[in-house]
Scaffold this active site. Structure first.
Site, PDB file in Angstrom:
ATOM      1  N   ASP A 137       0.838  -1.185   0.000  1.00  0.00           N
ATOM      2  CA  ASP A 137       0.000   0.000   0.000  1.00  0.00           C
ATOM      3  C   ASP A 137       0.881   1.246   0.000  1.00  0.00           C
ATOM      4  O   ASP A 137       1.867   1.319   0.737  1.00  0.00           O
ATOM      5  CB  ASP A 137      -0.904  -0.030   1.243  1.00  0.00           C
ATOM      6  N   ASP A 191     -11.209   1.409  -1.240  1.00  0.00           N
ATOM      7  CA  ASP A 191     -11.348   2.844  -0.995  1.00  0.00           C
ATOM      8  C   ASP A 191     -12.340   3.518  -1.942  1.00  0.00           C
ATOM      9  O   ASP A 191     -12.682   4.689  -1.745  1.00  0.00           O
ATOM     10  CB  ASP A 191      -9.986   3.537  -1.131  1.00  0.00           C
ATOM     11  N   GLU A 200       1.077  -0.659  -5.188  1.00  0.00           N
ATOM     12  CA  GLU A 200      -0.089   0.224  -5.254  1.00  0.00           C
ATOM     13  C   GLU A 200       0.443   1.613  -5.596  1.00  0.00           C
ATOM     14  O   GLU A 200       1.009   2.312  -4.750  1.00  0.00           O
ATOM     15  CB  GLU A 200      -0.833   0.216  -3.917  1.00  0.00           C
TER      16      GLU A 200
END
Length: 499
Positions: free
Chosen positions: A296, A397, A343
């Site tokens: 992430d 998200d 990501e």
């Protein structure tokens, strides 16, 4: 690793069906694996698996190494003999949303009952299994177990509010509390053993069915965590123990004032001096649970957004260089070539792209970001110039595809319909088809899009601290027609070549 076209589903275990208020590693999880297998899907992506803290976010965990004990299946504890069927009275929780306050109280009572039974009934062989587990995880488990016990002793308060001799880990005070809280410490070790045992069985079942699990490593850790309490020298903290600067991102697609995450930033020089030992242990631990790692906020390893502590928004920060290639070289030297997805969403510079390409890591494309009629977006499928890409309809998200489409401008909707030559009446599955059809090596869709669910089923809203991560589905929602549809698309676009 990334040489076969595959597809899969994003679904966190807390979303699985079951009677105990939160998805767990029992029957609902195995049913999901069976569904993936029937649907010819080869990938299952999860969010971070650690114990959640403030706001219930898996990205704000009490530990980078521990498992979320609320995911422990009570039914599997019955099989172990630590609970009885009579203990599993249906509490009548909402089957479609996690009410964390009620669930935590209920689950902790069950888990304490299981631990009491273990202490009384366990054979020496069963006790030896836990001793062996504790030895294997000695680099993090003792600190985490003591952290949890001390947190309970202080009524749940952050470690920064503990007495100085405990917040600063005075050896004498620590030794005294280890004796005083021995049972509480052993309870946490028991819970971690059970989580790892149940997860290990589930992972083996998934792998047996040809399914790889994609896990998640958040770049930053929570301030109120065992990680920072046990390793303060690795983080940018002031003399008062508070962060000197905190993490976030500047204004972006999700927020006009940026996202202020509040996590402390790393002292990268201190990590470098140790050969990035803590990070190597962290990656090794996650690879013990999953088959592929999604990092992430990958861009933070090239440069990270540093916001002064005490800021109310993330607007007034600055970019600071991260450890870059040196970090990944240390990981490779220690652990070998790792199966990593970067990501790379948000503000991505040529330097970030250069780092990712130099490491040979696939990046991410999100179709929800593609259809701005005023811009030639890199997220449009015909713009993909790199097969080493993971495409998503949306992520945890994002809004669900239906929610996103309904809130899009008329110009965006028109562009999308013309681009895909569709009416827009079945937008979730139209977008799934588009994702599967791209040149991206992996295509992954959230379970909400498979079920054509609306915005009320969204998993998270970035920048909003409370009220998220609650989504669940029920057994009847995992329909045969969805498996058939996914199977058809996978075969049509050659996403089951691993068979």
């Amino acid at each position: 690793m990334f040489d076969i076209r595959l597809s899969g589903i994003l679904a966190h275990p807390t979303s699985f069906p079951g009677p105990f208020g939160i998805g767990d590693l029992g029957a609902g999880a195995y049913q999901f694996i069976d569904f993936l297998s029937e649907a010819k899907q080869k990938l299952w992506q999860v969010l971070p698996l650690g114990p959640t803290g403030y706001g219930d976010s898996p990205y704000q965990s009490f530990s980078s190494f521990a498992g979320n004990h609320y995911m422990i299946s009570p039914e599997l504890l019955v099989e172990q003999g630590w609970l009885t069927v009579a203990d599993l009275v249906d509490p009548g929780f909402d089957p479609r949303a996690v009410d964390y306050g009620s669930v935590i109280e209920y689950k902790m009572n069950l888990l304490k009952k299981a631990y009491t039974a273990f202490k009384i009934q366990a054979t020496q062989g069963e006790k030896n299994c836990i001793i062996k587990f504790a030895r294997k995880h000695k680099h993090w488990l003792p600190d985490y177990a003591l952290f949890v016990a001390l947190k309970g002793y202080h009524g749940g308060e952050s470690w920064m509010k503990w007495a100085p001799e405990l917040s600063h880990r005075d050896p004498k005070a620590m030794a005294e509390m280890k004796i005083k809280l021995a049972d509480e410490i052993n309870f946490t070790i028991f819970l971690q053993y059970e989580f790892y045992r149940q997860w290990g069985l589930l992972r083996a079942y998934a792998n047996k069915h040809g399914i790889q699990i994609i896990g998640d490593i958040p770049i930053f850790v929570a301030m109120d965590s065992a990680d920072i309490w046990a390793n303060p020298h690795l983080f940018q903290l002031g003399k008062d123990g508070n962060p000197s600067a905190i993490a976030g991102v500047p204004p972006d697609y999700f927020s006009e004032t940026g996202q202020l995450w509040g996590n402390p930033l790393y002292k990268w020089e201190a990590h470098k001096e140790t050969g990035f030992e803590w990070w190597c242990q962290r990656f090794s631990a996650v690879l013990g649970l999953v088959d592929v790692i999604r990092i992430d906020h990958f861009r933070g390893f090239e440069s990270y957004w540093s916001v002064p502590f005490g800021s109310e928004t993330a607007e007034k920060g600055k970019w600071i260089k991260g450890p870059g290639k040196t970090f990944f070289a240390a990981l490779k030297a220690r652990l070998g070539q790792l199966p990593i997805i970067a990501e790379d969403l948000g503000i991505i510079t040529p330097a970030v792209n250069k780092l990712r390409h130099s490491l040979g890591l696939p990046g991410m494309k999100v179709l929800h970001f593609a259809f701005d009629p005023e811009a030639k977006s890199d997220y449009l499928p015909h713009m993909y110039n790199d097969k080493l890409t993971i495409v998503y309809t949306g992520t945890h998200d994002n809004d669900t595809t239906i929610g996103w489409y309904e809130s899009a401008s008329e110009e965006e909707k028109d562009y999308l319909r013309r681009y895909m030559n569709i009416s827009g009446e079945d937008i979730s599955w139209d977008m799934i088809r588009l994702a599967f059809s791209t040149s991206a090596i992996y295509a992954i869709v959230p379970i909400q899009d498979v079920m054509s669910l609306g915005t009320e089923n969204r998993m998270n809203q970035p920048g909003c601290a409370m009220g998220w991560w609650r989504f669940r589905y029920t057994v009847d929602m995992l329909r045969e027609e969805y498996a058939q549809g996914l199977s058809y698309l996978s075969e049509l676009f050659h996403r089951n070549e691993g068979e």
